[in-house]
Design a protein around this motif. Structure first.
Motif, short mmCIF file in Angstrom:
data_model
loop_
_atom_site.label_atom_id
_atom_site.label_comp_id
_atom_site.label_asym_id
_atom_site.label_seq_id
_atom_site.Cartn_x
_atom_site.Cartn_y
_atom_site.Cartn_z
N THR B 69 -1.41 -1.93 -3.42
CA THR B 69 -1.68 -2.18 -2.00
C THR B 69 -2.13 -0.87 -1.37
OG1 THR B 69 0.62 -1.73 -1.49
CG2 THR B 69 0.00 -4.03 -1.78
N ILE B 70 -3.19 -0.98 -0.59
CA ILE B 70 -3.73 0.21 0.08
C ILE B 70 -3.76 -0.05 1.58
CG2 ILE B 70 -5.66 1.83 0.17
CD1 ILE B 70 -6.57 0.73 -2.52
N TYR B 71 -3.25 0.89 2.34
CA TYR B 71 -3.28 0.73 3.80
C TYR B 71 -3.27 2.10 4.45
CZ TYR B 71 1.73 1.31 3.02
OH TYR B 71 2.93 1.77 2.62
N LEU B 72 -3.56 2.10 5.73
CA LEU B 72 -3.48 3.33 6.51
C LEU B 72 -2.12 3.35 7.20
CD1 LEU B 72 -7.03 3.58 8.07
CD2 LEU B 72 -6.01 5.17 6.46
N ASP B 73 -1.38 4.41 6.96
CA ASP B 73 0.00 4.48 7.41
C ASP B 73 0.20 4.28 8.91
OD1 ASP B 73 2.65 4.64 6.78
OD2 ASP B 73 2.76 6.78 7.26
N PRO B 74 -0.63 4.89 9.77
CA PRO B 74 -0.36 4.76 11.22
C PRO B 74 -0.42 3.31 11.71
CG PRO B 74 -1.95 6.49 10.81
CD PRO B 74 -1.77 5.77 9.52
N TYR B 75 -1.17 2.47 10.99
CA TYR B 75 -1.33 1.09 11.45
C TYR B 75 -0.18 0.19 11.03
CZ TYR B 75 -6.19 1.30 13.04
OH TYR B 75 -7.33 1.54 13.72
N LEU B 76 0.60 0.65 10.04
CA LEU B 76 1.46 -0.27 9.30
C LEU B 76 2.59 -0.84 10.16
CD1 LEU B 76 1.94 -1.36 6.37
CD2 LEU B 76 3.76 0.33 6.28
N ASP B 77 2.71 -2.16 10.09
CA ASP B 77 3.88 -2.84 10.64
C ASP B 77 4.73 -3.24 9.44
OD1 ASP B 77 5.69 -4.74 11.55
OD2 ASP B 77 4.40 -5.32 13.21
N LYS B 78 5.91 -2.62 9.30
CA LYS B 78 6.72 -2.80 8.09
C LYS B 78 7.07 -4.26 7.84
CE LYS B 78 8.17 1.44 6.39
NZ LYS B 78 8.37 2.52 7.38
N ASP B 79 7.41 -4.98 8.92
CA ASP B 79 7.80 -6.39 8.77
C ASP B 79 6.68 -7.24 8.19
OD1 ASP B 79 10.23 -5.80 9.71
OD2 ASP B 79 9.82 -6.39 11.79
N LEU B 80 5.50 -7.04 8.77
CA LEU B 80 4.35 -7.82 8.30
C LEU B 80 4.07 -7.53 6.83
CD1 LEU B 80 1.73 -7.67 11.22
CD2 LEU B 80 2.98 -9.66 10.37
N TYR B 81 4.22 -6.25 6.47
CA TYR B 81 3.95 -5.82 5.11
C TYR B 81 4.95 -6.47 4.14
CZ TYR B 81 3.20 -2.63 1.20
OH TYR B 81 2.93 -2.09 -0.02
N GLN B 82 6.21 -6.43 4.52
CA GLN B 82 7.24 -7.03 3.68
C GLN B 82 7.00 -8.52 3.48
OE1 GLN B 82 9.35 -5.75 1.79
NE2 GLN B 82 9.10 -3.64 2.49
N LYS B 83 6.64 -9.17 4.60
CA LYS B 83 6.41 -10.61 4.57
C LYS B 83 5.28 -10.94 3.60
CE LYS B 83 7.56 -12.38 8.72
NZ LYS B 83 7.16 -12.60 10.12
N ALA B 84 4.24 -10.11 3.66
CA ALA B 84 3.08 -10.37 2.80
C ALA B 84 3.45 -10.19 1.33
CB ALA B 84 1.95 -9.41 3.18
N ILE B 85 4.22 -9.15 1.05
CA ILE B 85 4.58 -8.89 -0.35
C ILE B 85 5.53 -9.97 -0.87
CG2 ILE B 85 5.72 -7.26 -1.91
CD1 ILE B 85 2.95 -6.40 -0.93
N SER B 86 6.45 -10.39 0.01
CA SER B 86 7.44 -11.37 -0.44
C SER B 86 6.80 -12.72 -0.77
CB SER B 86 8.52 -11.55 0.62
OG SER B 86 7.95 -12.10 1.79
N LEU B 87 5.64 -12.98 -0.15
CA LEU B 87 4.92 -14.22 -0.47
C LEU B 87 4.54 -14.28 -1.95
CD1 LEU B 87 2.36 -14.85 2.42
CD2 LEU B 87 4.16 -16.39 1.64
N LEU B 88 4.38 -13.08 -2.54
CA LEU B 88 3.85 -13.01 -3.90
C LEU B 88 4.92 -13.16 -4.98
CD1 LEU B 88 1.32 -10.08 -3.44
CD2 LEU B 88 0.84 -12.51 -3.56
N SER B 89 6.18 -13.10 -4.58
CA SER B 89 7.22 -13.16 -5.61
C SER B 89 7.35 -14.58 -6.16
CB SER B 89 8.56 -12.66 -5.04
OG SER B 89 8.69 -13.09 -3.72
N HIS B 90 6.64 -14.80 -7.24
CA HIS B 90 6.70 -16.09 -7.92
C HIS B 90 7.20 -15.90 -9.35
CE1 HIS B 90 4.98 -19.09 -5.22
NE2 HIS B 90 4.38 -18.06 -4.66
N ASP B 91 7.57 -17.02 -9.98
CA ASP B 91 8.15 -16.93 -11.32
C ASP B 91 7.15 -16.50 -12.38
OD1 ASP B 91 10.33 -17.84 -10.06
OD2 ASP B 91 10.01 -19.95 -10.62
N ASN B 92 5.96 -17.10 -12.30
CA ASN B 92 4.99 -16.74 -13.34
C ASN B 92 3.72 -16.18 -12.75
OD1 ASN B 92 3.23 -18.97 -12.61
ND2 ASN B 92 4.91 -20.23 -13.38
N GLU B 93 2.92 -15.62 -13.59
CA GLU B 93 1.72 -14.92 -13.16
C GLU B 93 0.68 -15.86 -12.55
OE1 GLU B 93 -0.07 -12.55 -16.23
OE2 GLU B 93 -1.90 -12.52 -15.06
N ALA B 94 0.55 -17.02 -13.16
CA ALA B 94 -0.47 -17.97 -12.69
C ALA B 94 -0.19 -18.42 -11.25
CB ALA B 94 -0.51 -19.18 -13.62
#
Lengths: 362, 509
Positions: B69-94
């Motif tokens: 993940t690439i972002y510019l630090d001054p813009y970052l909203d930690k909550d939004l970032y966490q939410k986006a990453i947590s969407l990806l936690s799935h059991d398998n790769e597909a």
């Protein structure tokens, strides 16, 4: 020249004419008329209004035949190039001379009433600078300015009505005392003070609307001007006694000078300040007319060069007359010549346009 | 054009050169680089940003594959970032790749991704997936929509524009709830890439003016846009004119009212003031207060404001002209008072007037810069100490003090800061011409001013409209404000006469 475009709304023809016709000459109109036709002067002014109305019809008939051409193009079409250009030159000379006369009267007014010690040339120079700035904006900005100045005119007339507080209405009696001849001769003075309507033949193509509307506007403006000038003359006649009248060459100003208010005195100074606006308007109208005339004569588009040139000429010539005597003579001579241009030449043009019926419409 | 000296006031501020290629958003570099693989992508983005430290590149491992993940630090909203990453936690790769494609936007090129990065988005790269994804992680903050301090009103809405474009657009949208409200977006400034919105009401605004503005903004080749004021100076037509040709306001209600009158609003990201055009002289004297109070009061305020224009421009000049050229206009009762005050002043009246006017301008400028508590001190020092002492010392007549005070008050009555400054500035040449020619000087200057106003146009509209050309319908809302039901904007079509609000009472009679 650019193609003549109709860019001025019809109501501005009315204000254009009223504001051009009213000016410094109106201040001494009652005196000039009184010296000829005495206490019947106001009848003379009505008479000159009637004459001007017939003159307006004449000009309108010519213009209606050539709705997209100014005077300087019409003459060439009717009389051929050589005679037409000759007439154009004399018309341009007439317009420039009128502008000069306006300046001359204006400076003598300023000198006598407001600024006796300021050198004329600097006042004139600034004045023509401002007017050239206006004229450079073209007919649109000229007409716009005049439509703003028009309400001032009404204000000045209302102001004048105060004089009726001290009026002696018996001074106008007996009506017709001076005889028909004096009244008719007095009308000549009236016509001179009301010149300006002849510019119709120059600005006609720039006005929007039907020919009928334009005639209506011209008639309305003539009625307005005649009414105001009759009122001014009448007011002066009933305000001053006949003996006193002969001593006041600018009766309107002397009359207003007498008014006093709690907060302010010498109201004539303020009145004169308003007059400056109208002098500027009269001058600008003629500056405009002569400039587009010269541009069409020289077949050039560089009207922005011609305007300051003409304006400079008017200042140089306008600074020549030194005393009141020479100014009076100048004005007298000029008022006689102007009849040639406002009446005789239009009649000739009209006759030609009448005979050249078949070629009309161009 | 020849004869520049007469055309002095009408210089064209900007050029609209049609042959020039308009600078569009995202065209900082012209070539388009496609995303090939993880390493290439990261290197490309890194190189584009060169040495900046706030570009964060995060490496994570999901199912033994790299997720970057690439972002510019001054813009970052930690909550939004966490939410986006947590969407990806799935059991398998597909399932994860599926989710990635479903919930995030795909980037066509790497340059587009850089553009998005600059806009506060987070770029996501996943090993083995031949696409780039972006997700919004931008934290948004802005100050509250408080009433602007320089445009206060008594009765009415107390909201103001802020520095955020989106919030400002919302403030307008919620006032004009109709499909005809058009918001056109573009970016200007080759380095700052500032978002600009052209807002108008379809059918009311002149489409020719809209197009002209669009082209004008489009052809601007500037690297940075600091504020709406800077752009205003670039697109105005007569930059040598003392009069502002656009209305600068921070009030949403004022902007909305002007939109409904067929005007166009220009909105700049990061600028709390919007530009309204085309304007006429009378626009600057309108305030929401006029419409929120009853029409008699509204007309009174409007008349007072227009009168203040003439007082602020003319009063000191009038004093100078009267005292030094035409003392005869002062009536006998007043002449002694004036004479006593003016006689002992050791220099010309223009100097006296100039000293006081300059003092006033200094005080005004000083009180803007100073913090509030000290601002009070300036008022006391300026008003009491200088005002009182200068008269006692005999440097300035006390009548001059009165004149200057009235002038100052009148110049602050105008509800537009731009116009108020213009008026304050016009006073000085007026004073000088009155000092040289007396009343004639004042008349000359006014004549010049009116001629200038007649020639002036704001984007094809006469500056003196509706006075010139005369439009009686609109004149009802210029010098005075007619009753609301008689104004065209408020009137229902086909129902010209107002119905009595108390008609039901007739039934009881």
């Amino acid at each position: 020249m650019r193609k003549n475009q109709a860019i001025v709304p019809p109501y501005q023809l009315f204000t254009f004419m009223v504001v051009t016709q009213m000016g410094a000459r109106g201040l001494s109109l009652p005196f000039n008329v009184f010296t000829v036709s005495g206490s019947d002067g106001w009848i003379s002014v009505i008479l000159s209004g009637l004459f001007i109305q017939s003159n307006i019809f004449l000009l309108w008939f010519i213009c209606r035949k050539y709705p997209t051409n100014t005077l300087f193009e019409i003459t060439k079409k009717l009389l051929g190039k050589i005679v037409g250009n000759f007439l154009n030159t004399s018309y341009i000379a007439f317009f420039i001379t009128t502008a000069i006369t306006t300046l001359v009267i204006y400076t003598s007014l300023l000198k006598e009433w407001i600024l006796p010690y300021t050198p004329n040339w600097i006042l004139l120079l600034l004045f023509i600078f401002i007017c050239s700035y206006l004229v450079r904006g073209g007919i649109k900005s000229i007409a716009s300015l005049y439509s703003i100045l028009f309400p001032l005119n009404i204000l000045m007339v209302i102001f004048l009505a105060i004089a009726h507080k001290n009026a002696h209405y018996l001074f106008v009696l007996p009506i017709g005392n001076e005889g028909l001849e004096a009244i008719v001769l007095g009308a000549k003075e009236g016509i001179y003070a009301m010149t300006g309507y002849e510019l119709l033949i120059v600005i006609y193509p720039f006005i929007q609307g039907q020919a009928k509307d334009k005639l209506k506007m011209m008639t309305l403006s003539n009625i307005f001007v005649t009414t105001v000038y009759t009122f001014v003359t009448f007011t002066s006649i009933v305000y001053f006694s006949p003996q006193e009248f002969l001593l006041v060459p600018e009766p309107v100003l002397y009359m207003i000078k007498e008014f006093t208010f709690i907060m302010i005195e010498r109201v004539d100074l303020f009145f004169l300040c308003f007059v400056i606006f109208f002098v500027g308007a009269t001058y600008s109208s003629y500056l405009y007319a002569s400039s587009i005339g010269l541009a069409s004569l020289m077949n050039t588009k560089k009207i922005e060069w011609i305007i300051p040139l003409v304006a400079a000429t008017t200042v140089v010539v306008g600074s020549i007359p030194k005393n009141d005597q020479s100014i009076q003579e100048w004005v007298k001579l000029f008022s006689n010549i102007s009849f040639l241009f406002i009446f005789v030449f239009p009649v000739i043009l009209f006759m030609f346009s009448f005979f050249r019926k078949n070629h009309a419409g161009g | 054009m020849a004869m520049k000296w007469l055309n002095f006031f009408h210089r064209k501020g900007t050029t609209t050169d049609d042959t020039r290629v308009p600078v569009h958003a995202g065209s900082m570099s012209n070539e388009k680089t496609n995303y090939i693989g993880l390493e290439q992508g990261i290197t490309y983005i890194k190189d584009s940003f060169s040495t900046t430290d706030d570009l964060i590149i995060n490496n994570k491992l999901f199912h033994e594959k790299k997720l970057v993940t690439i972002y510019l630090d001054p813009y970052l909203d930690k909550d939004l970032y966490q939410k986006a990453i947590s969407l990806l936690s799935h059991d398998n790769e597909a399932a994860m790749t599926d989710q990635l494609k479903k919930s995030f936007d795909v980037c066509p090129t790497l340059d587009y991704a850089i553009q998005k990065l600059l806009d506060g988005k987070c770029v996501i790269l996943y090993e083995g997936v031949p696409q780039l994804f972006v997700v919004n992680v931008r934290s948004s903050f802005h100050r509250g929509v408080d009433e602007p301090i320089n445009e206060r009103i008594v009765i009415g809405q107390h909201e103001g524009f802020v520095e955020s474009l989106k919030v400002n657009q919302q403030l307008l949208r919620k006032r004009i709830i109709h499909t005809d409200l058009i918001i056109k977006n573009m970016t200007i400034g080759t380095k700052t890439n500032t978002s600009v919105s052209i807002i108008y009401v379809e059918g009311l605004a002149d489409s020719k003016v809209v197009k002209k503005i669009w082209n004008e903004l489009d052809s601007l080749s500037i690297s940075s846009v600091e504020s709406s004021g800077a752009v205003m100076q670039l697109i105005e037509e007569h930059s040598f004119s003392p009069f502002p040709q656009m209305l600068n306001t921070e009030r949403p209600d004022r902007a909305a009212a002007n939109l409904m009158e067929g005007r166009i609003v220009l909105m700049f990201d990061g600028s709390p003031s919007v530009l309204i055009l085309p304007v006429s002289l009378f626009t600057f004297f309108q305030s929401p207060d006029d419409y929120n109070t009853r029409w008699i009061m509204g007309s009174f305020y409007r008349a007072i404001r227009l009168a203040s224009f003439f007082i602020a421009v003319t009063f000191p000049a009038f004093y100078i002209a009267v005292v030094s050229f035409h003392p005869e206009v002062i009536p006998s009762g007043l002449i002694l008072i004036v004479k006593q005050a003016v006689d002992d002043i050791p220099y010309p009246h223009i100097v006296e007037a100039f000293i006081m006017e300059m003092t006033l301008e200094l005080l005004r400028e000083a009180s803007i810069r100073l913090p509030n508590p000290i601002g009070q001190t300036i008022g006391i020092v300026g008003g009491l100490v200088i005002g009182d002492a200068i008269v006692r010392a005999g440097l300035v007549s006390n009548i001059m003090i009165i004149i200057v005070a009235i002038t100052a008050i009148s110049s602050f009555v105008v509800p537009s800061h731009e116009m108020s400054s213009s008026i304050r500035l016009l006073r000085f040449p007026m004073m000088f011409s009155a000092a040289i020619f007396g009343f004639v000087g004042i008349v000359y200057f006014y004549l010049l001013l009116i001629i200038h106003l007649c020639r002036l146009e704001s984007f094809g509209t006469s500056y003196l409209s509706p006075l010139v050309p005369l439009k009686l319908e609109k004149l009802k809302d210029s010098f005075i404000r007619f009753p609301t039901w008689s104004l065209k904007n408020f009137r229902r079509p086909g129902n010209k006469k107002r119905k009595s609000a108390f008609k039901e009472w007739d039934d009881f009679a």
